[in-house]
Design an enzyme around this catalytic site. Structure first.
Site, PDB file in Angstrom:
ATOM      1  N   HIS A  57       0.808  -1.223   0.000  1.00 21.35           N
ATOM      2  CA  HIS A  57       0.000   0.000   0.000  1.00 21.35           C
ATOM      3  C   HIS A  57       0.838   1.268   0.000  1.00 21.35           C
ATOM      4  CE1 HIS A  57      -3.849  -2.064   0.710  1.00 21.35           C
ATOM      5  NE2 HIS A  57      -3.127  -2.902   1.421  1.00 21.35           N
ATOM      6  N   GLU A  66      -7.715  -3.877  -3.747  1.00 25.84           N
ATOM      7  CA  GLU A  66      -8.081  -4.582  -2.515  1.00 25.84           C
ATOM      8  C   GLU A  66      -9.322  -3.914  -1.934  1.00 25.84           C
ATOM      9  OE1 GLU A  66      -6.279  -6.409   1.620  1.00 25.84           O
ATOM     10  OE2 GLU A  66      -5.251  -4.713   0.707  1.00 25.84           O
ATOM     11  N   HIS A 115      -3.225 -12.497   1.669  1.00 30.35           N
ATOM     12  CA  HIS A 115      -2.606 -12.702   2.992  1.00 30.35           C
ATOM     13  C   HIS A 115      -3.267 -13.854   3.772  1.00 30.35           C
ATOM     14  CE1 HIS A 115      -5.846  -9.963   4.104  1.00 30.35           C
ATOM     15  NE2 HIS A 115      -5.190  -8.876   3.743  1.00 30.35           N
ATOM     16  N   GLY A 164      -7.581 -12.020   7.976  1.00 26.95           N
ATOM     17  CA  GLY A 164      -8.772 -11.478   7.352  1.00 26.95           C
ATOM     18  C   GLY A 164      -9.668 -12.549   6.760  1.00 26.95           C
ATOM     19  N   ARG A 205     -14.157 -29.120  11.881  1.00 26.27           N
ATOM     20  CA  ARG A 205     -15.504 -29.393  11.383  1.00 26.27           C
ATOM     21  C   ARG A 205     -15.900 -28.445  10.260  1.00 26.27           C
ATOM     22  NH1 ARG A 205     -16.417 -30.384  17.014  1.00 26.27           N
ATOM     23  NH2 ARG A 205     -16.762 -32.617  17.343  1.00 26.27           N
ATOM     24  N   ASP A 222       2.558  -6.301   2.052  1.00 32.97           N
ATOM     25  CA  ASP A 222       1.360  -5.608   2.559  1.00 32.97           C
ATOM     26  C   ASP A 222       1.789  -4.348   3.304  1.00 32.97           C
ATOM     27  OD1 ASP A 222      -1.328  -5.112   2.901  1.00 32.97           O
ATOM     28  OD2 ASP A 222      -1.578  -6.456   4.608  1.00 32.97           O
ATOM     29  N   LEU A 274      -4.410  -5.331  13.265  1.00 35.70           N
ATOM     30  CA  LEU A 274      -3.261  -5.136  12.386  1.00 35.70           C
ATOM     31  C   LEU A 274      -3.675  -4.344  11.150  1.00 35.70           C
ATOM     32  CD1 LEU A 274      -1.564  -8.641  12.603  1.00 35.70           C
ATOM     33  CD2 LEU A 274      -0.531  -6.468  13.280  1.00 35.70           C
ATOM     34  N   GLY A 333      -1.871  -3.532   7.863  1.00 39.61           N
ATOM     35  CA  GLY A 333      -0.724  -3.637   6.982  1.00 39.61           C
ATOM     36  C   GLY A 333       0.522  -3.971   7.784  1.00 39.61           C
TER      37      GLY A 333
END
Length: 389
Positions: A63, A135, A222, A226, A233, A280, A313, A315
């Site tokens: 970024h 993104e 990543h 996220g 399961r 990132d 977090l 980046g």
């Protein structure tokens, strides 16, 4: 212009050629030799002094750095970031946007498209901007991470068409959540356009993720971060990504985003061809700890970790040379495989592997020289040499 690089340990996709040499002519690699290449006279001879010669790194997901962000949408900011990139071994990169209001995304797409088309006005040798990584804003709110929630929405084909046009057809990757309304139609549309689709900021189940991969998703943004947590399961998108050979997985190898064990698991499951190292990085990269910004939000950097006020977090402050170092020294990956994860694999993701990403005859002379600790000593972009010591 014909250049000889001698006395190098050349990192190819398959091995390290010790005490070898390489010849560049008109910006292309034309010969690789054990020992010294006997190609007649040269305009320049570079002694690598026994250091490593590798393909330049390609950072597809970043970024910003050195106090700037691609959402600033100015040529001056792009030049500064490209200059920082090359000092850290990155010879090519994508400009990554973030979820924001429509006008801000449009402004960034227009500016990046114009920058790529017209070229930098700065004559300094620096990393090449190859395109755009969109993104957002098409994500699941539950896994928004540092993506501003107020601008998250569902995909719209008309808007995507406009974004592509505004960028002058320079969008290379679109990241979205495959389970949200409109995602299937967007994946189908983007695939027809030849744009790589990545799954990101998602609560997709295993079945939803596999359907997205069946439709054309080939990248995971990543990995682990996220996205829905793995469960025995409900393996979710993590389980789908690790077991499906059709998708590559980004890793942020900074020792903050991921536990070493999680990285080892990904490497064992995906192999050397299925991991793409990314930074990132955000604007604090290359600068001291302090208060910065990402997507209009305050970001606090402490001990190199970038977080929103609530601890999320936001980046990283990673550079790709350190990511390669960490893969070797933390995860135990061989140097040639770690380099592949930062060069050939990202080149394949964005479809430029025929010209970039590895040291092979006929490819662009996008190269770097580094020492045993992966400190970048020199960078070469299309045959043009820059000293980085």
């Amino acid at each position: 212009m014909k250049i000889l690089i001698k006395n190098a340990n050349i990192v190819t996709p398959y091995e390290i050629k010790r005490s070898s040499s390489l010849v560049i002519e008109d910006g292309k690699i034309i010969n690789i030799c054990k020992g010294l290449c006997e190609d007649g006279s040269f305009d320049d001879i570079i002694d690598a002094e026994g250091n490593y010669l590798s393909p330049g790194f390609i950072d597809i997901h970043n970024h910003g750095n050195f106090g700037h962000d691609f959402m600033e949408a100015t040529f001056e900011a792009f030049d500064i970031m490209a200059d920082f990139h090359i000092k850290n071994g990155v010879t090519s990169f994508l400009a990554t946007t973030i979820t924001q209001k429509d006008s801000a995304i449009r402004r960034a797409l227009i500016s990046v498209g114009e920058y790529i088309e017209s070229g930098s006005k700065d004559s300094k040798i620096k990393a090449q901007m190859l395109g755009i990584y969109l993104e957002g804003p098409y994500f699941a709110v539950e896994k928004k991470g540092a993506q501003p929630e107020e601008y998250i929405k569902t995909p719209d084909i008309g808007e995507l068409k406009e974004f592509i046009d505004l960028s002058k057809n320079n969008i290379k990757i679109v990241a979205l959540a495959p389970e949200i309304d409109g995602a299937k139609e967007a994946v189908r549309f983007l695939r027809e356009k030849g744009i790589t689709i990545s799954a990101a900021h998602t609560v997709a189940t295993y079945e939803e993720a596999k359907l997205g991969m069946d439709m054309g998703i080939t990248l995971i943004t990543h990995l682990y971060n996220g996205m829905r947590d793995f469960s025995h399961r409900e393996p979710g998108i993590i389980g789908a990504a690790l077991t499906d050979e059709r998708v590559a997985c980004e890793l942020i190898c900074d020792g903050i985003h991921l536990h070493v064990g999680a990285m080892e698991l990904a490497v064992r499951m995906k192999g050397k061809d299925g991991i793409v190292l990314v930074s990132d990085a955000m604007m604090a990269t290359g600068l001291e700890d302090g208060k910065y910004e990402l997507g209009g939000q305050d970001v606090y950097v402490r001990d190199g970790a970038a977080r929103l006020e609530d601890g999320t977090l936001a980046g990283s402050t990673l550079t790709l040379d350190r990511a390669v170092y960490n893969m070797v020294h933390l995860v135990g990956v061989s140097l040639e495989d770690a380099v592949r994860m930062a060069s050939l694999n990202p080149a394949r993701v964005i479809g430029v592997e025929r010209t970039k990403g590895s040291i092979e005859i006929g490819k662009d002379a996008d190269l770097i020289v580094f020492d045993r600790d992966i400190n970048i000593l020199m960078a070469i972009v299309k045959g043009k040499v820059r000293n980085c010591r």
